[in-house]
Write an enzyme that holds these catalytic residues in place. Sequence first.
Site, mmCIF file in Angstrom:
data_model
loop_
_atom_site.group_PDB
_atom_site.id
_atom_site.type_symbol
_atom_site.label_atom_id
_atom_site.label_comp_id
_atom_site.label_asym_id
_atom_site.label_seq_id
_atom_site.Cartn_x
_atom_site.Cartn_y
_atom_site.Cartn_z
ATOM 1 C CG HIS A 75 41.704 35.707 38.007
ATOM 2 N ND1 HIS A 75 41.483 36.793 38.839
ATOM 3 C CD2 HIS A 75 42.212 36.222 36.865
ATOM 4 C CE1 HIS A 75 41.863 37.895 38.221
ATOM 5 N NE2 HIS A 75 42.302 37.576 37.023
ATOM 6 C CG ASP A 77 40.330 38.610 34.062
ATOM 7 O OD1 ASP A 77 40.995 39.245 34.890
ATOM 8 O OD2 ASP A 77 40.790 37.649 33.409
ATOM 9 C CG ASP A 199 45.585 38.620 36.297
ATOM 10 O OD1 ASP A 199 46.710 38.240 35.927
ATOM 11 O OD2 ASP A 199 44.663 38.831 35.497
ATOM 12 C CG HIS A 449 43.359 42.999 36.882
ATOM 13 N ND1 HIS A 449 42.513 42.519 37.847
ATOM 14 C CD2 HIS A 449 43.611 41.963 36.066
ATOM 15 C CE1 HIS A 449 42.270 41.240 37.615
ATOM 16 N NE2 HIS A 449 42.920 40.879 36.536
#
Length: 1007
Positions: A75, A77, A199, A449
Amino acid sequence: MIGKIHKQMSHDSWLFSKMATPEYTPFVFLLLLFQSSVWGFPVCQTPQESPTCGYKSCHATKPGMLNVHLVPHTHDDVGWLKTVDQYFYGDRNDIQHAGVQYILDSVVDQLLKNPDRRFIYVETAFFYRWWKQQTDDMQNTVKQLVNEGRLEFVNGGWCMSDEATTHYSAVIDQMTMGLRFLNDTFGHCGRPRVAWHIDPFGHAREHASMFAQMGYDGFFFGRLDYQDRNRRMVAREQEMLWRASESLTPPMADLFTGILPNGYNPPEGFCWDQSCDDPPIRDDPDLEDYNVDDVVTRFLHIAHGQALVYKTNHIIMTMGSDFQYENANLWYKNLDKLIRYVNQMQSNGSEVNVLYSTPSCYLQELHRANLTWPLKGDDFFPYADSAHDFWTGYFTSRPALKRYERISNSYLQTCKQLEVLGGPISRKGPFGAGDSETLKKAMAVAQHHDAVSGTEKQHVANDYARKLANGWAHCQVLVSNTLSSLSGSSAPRVYCEHLNISVCPLTETSKKFSVNVYNPLARPVSWPVRLPVNGTAYRISDAKGKAVDSQVVPVSQATAAVRRGRGYAVNELLFQVQAPPLGYSTYSVSLLQNGPPSPQSSPLPRAPKAVQNKFLRVTFDPETGLLSSLSNLETQQTVKLSQNFYWYNASDGNNSESIQMSGAYIFRPNTSTPFIISKTAKIETLQNSVVQEVRQWFSPWVSQVVRLYTDSRALELEWTVGPVPIGDDLGKEVISRLDSSINSSGVFYTDSNGREVLQRRKDYRPTWNLRQSEPIAGNYYPINSRAYIKDDKDQLTVVTDRSQGGGSIQDGSLEIMLHRRLLYDDVRGVGEPLNETSDIYPEGLVVRGRHLLSLSPPATAADTHRPLAQEVVLQPLITFTDGELHPSTRLEFSGLQAVLPPAVHLLTVSQWDQDTVLLRLEHQYQASESKEHSQPVTVNLQKLFSTLDVLGVSEMNLSANQWKDEMTRLDWKAESGEKGRHYKCPCQITNHTVTQTLGLYFFHMIL
């Protein structure tokens, strides 16, 4: 060229051509139409599916056994604790050890060592960067991995967008950008089958609707309210069919949705990344620390426990986490052993089968189970991870960044439209080389996000803003080139980006200038203009030479204070402009008089009894200076209405119930009763033929202008908040609260990503019995563009100029959070308090914004608030030229032949490549929302553009990466007994007209 186009096309098409004008070299276009999700032209002619990619690449499972799907993933970001650049290169590892380029290097190397291995990748923004740096040999190697299904893309957008604070148009743009790159690069095998939002902090129904219309077969996420999860685990309802629209005929917006068992992390004790502390599998039986038996036993225990709360004999485990797999060998060496040793137990009677898998392979097995699934009709807001930890603060966090993102979206749509209308000269014209790509990428990253959500570190927020500003600069060149070409004027264009605080050096000093107003909407708009000036009288004429009523008023004390020396105008010039659809109008301004302000323009130091125009009447309490009522004069409605500012003290964690603090993510006031800033307001009143405004001062850090323009059906509340004082060592969450006589019965309504509207009820969730533990934060919801309360007679709607959080805590009340200044971190990872300052405001950030209020009967309210919200989301772009315009200058232009019907919104006009343009149209009303406009609408494409003739149409999906008639999705059965049906176009295409039913997007592509 026409023959060549026909040869390339695999569908029957109508054709259209761009008409020759002095500015263009004539060339042929192709228009393609796509709907409900889109109409359009695929990015490339994708090859036939490889026999081993997609669902065909999945490893075999074993019937009668518990099949455990291990999904290796990372994951990444797109900015959070570090900037996008720092994350990609692995810079600033003192903040967080993370380097995406090394993750991709390492994963590809390890996939090549074992054909059984699988890996999924999500964030196209990072993959695009990495891909551009690879050699041809490496690119060919990666293509082979993709074609064999060993490397699979999921989600595939430029980023994994936030779902609470994003606008649907920006989400569609960022998804289209990412999916286009994958389609261009890998063809059919690069197209994701699964949406993957592991997430984001709560999940919006409109996102599910968009994913369904983009052709995804399923959707997986990790976060949902702890009470909801507990109930679903007991009922084995962690996988469901999400019916994501009340307007679209099922299964058009139906999306199979699964909740991942452990967020997006591996099971406890099974993390083998370099960032983890779990012991590796030690499988030499001659060594004392041999642990295979223990590992297998623990794994089987976890797998059986997980199977108890899911519905089939297939379960999924996410093997990875934040920025993992930088040394992929650690993960894969241990996963290889885990699979081997667990599966060896089958010879001893074990009924557990472990395999490398992907979310789409897991989804395929759920589909093969041929079960019925529970239906979900609402959304997943708000999200709490325990009793006092509601993630509702980020709905408002970083309000200045949220506004900058919103106006950047508006500017990007204008930039893309003018790139099309200007043709090649827009990108390389008299003012240099311009482009829209820079702003497209900056806006796409901003949807992440931890970007527009406001949950990033301050230096990362600054970087997002810097990227947006750089995108603006590139678009400004493009806009100048196009407006120069369309108008025939080579005069330099001036952009004033701080008009909201009355700063524009050109208008402050020039005696003669012109104002160009470009309208990105497909209908004409009337828009108030306020320009900082130092003169006291001006003559204004419109594009036809007709005089325009104008007034000069003094700059307010609040505006003068907030400018901090960035502008020196003492007055503001006010007038109303009219702009044609998808076009511009030019106004000429000449100074008539300098000198002191006239006495007639000076504000009066008292509250008026009322201000009104022909649509609205607003009364004030003479004792307090506050609003007291609002009337719609057209419908003879009146409601009692007061408005004031309050703050909640933020919890500092010193509480007997919980140590949770308010922070960037979490809103937790330390009391349910907010503190009023002032029961009275100091008042100045200003009334003239253009505007009536009541200037209110509540404290040194809170002021407001209540403003009613002559021809407006909405009352404007322009609020200014900050610097929020923290001398008492308490963080504060500042709200504006409207209290009315409307009998709302504990119900209010909010939009979902700016599109459909959902009902909210105090202390209630539609799908489980809520145990409310936070009476304020637990009743807050995201407001992306509008919210309202209503009863049988009256509906009071508030349109916001950015995403904000809000709720209806008392009947007849609507509160919206404006600003947050906090002194503690909320321990959700960002590692710093939300205490924003800047060079200009070192003592605390000052934020200014607008709320627009309308009062209507509920049956017709949407006819007012939808176009009103649309005008705020896509506001006109104002540019200036100094001096007198040349007589031959074209002062007015529209890119459309006629105004589109009110129900139809022109969502996208964008250059796709050198010879193609993407156009999206949208039916924007929900079913039963409007008696007049919630009806099918017909659009004649042949008569749409003023400079383009339609030659052909072919339908596409929402994200423009599939032909619509080739888009097949997995069918799912709901527990209601309803069977899924194939996705069919709810429209009629006849010759050059399209009849569109409710709630549909449809897009066109122009070659």
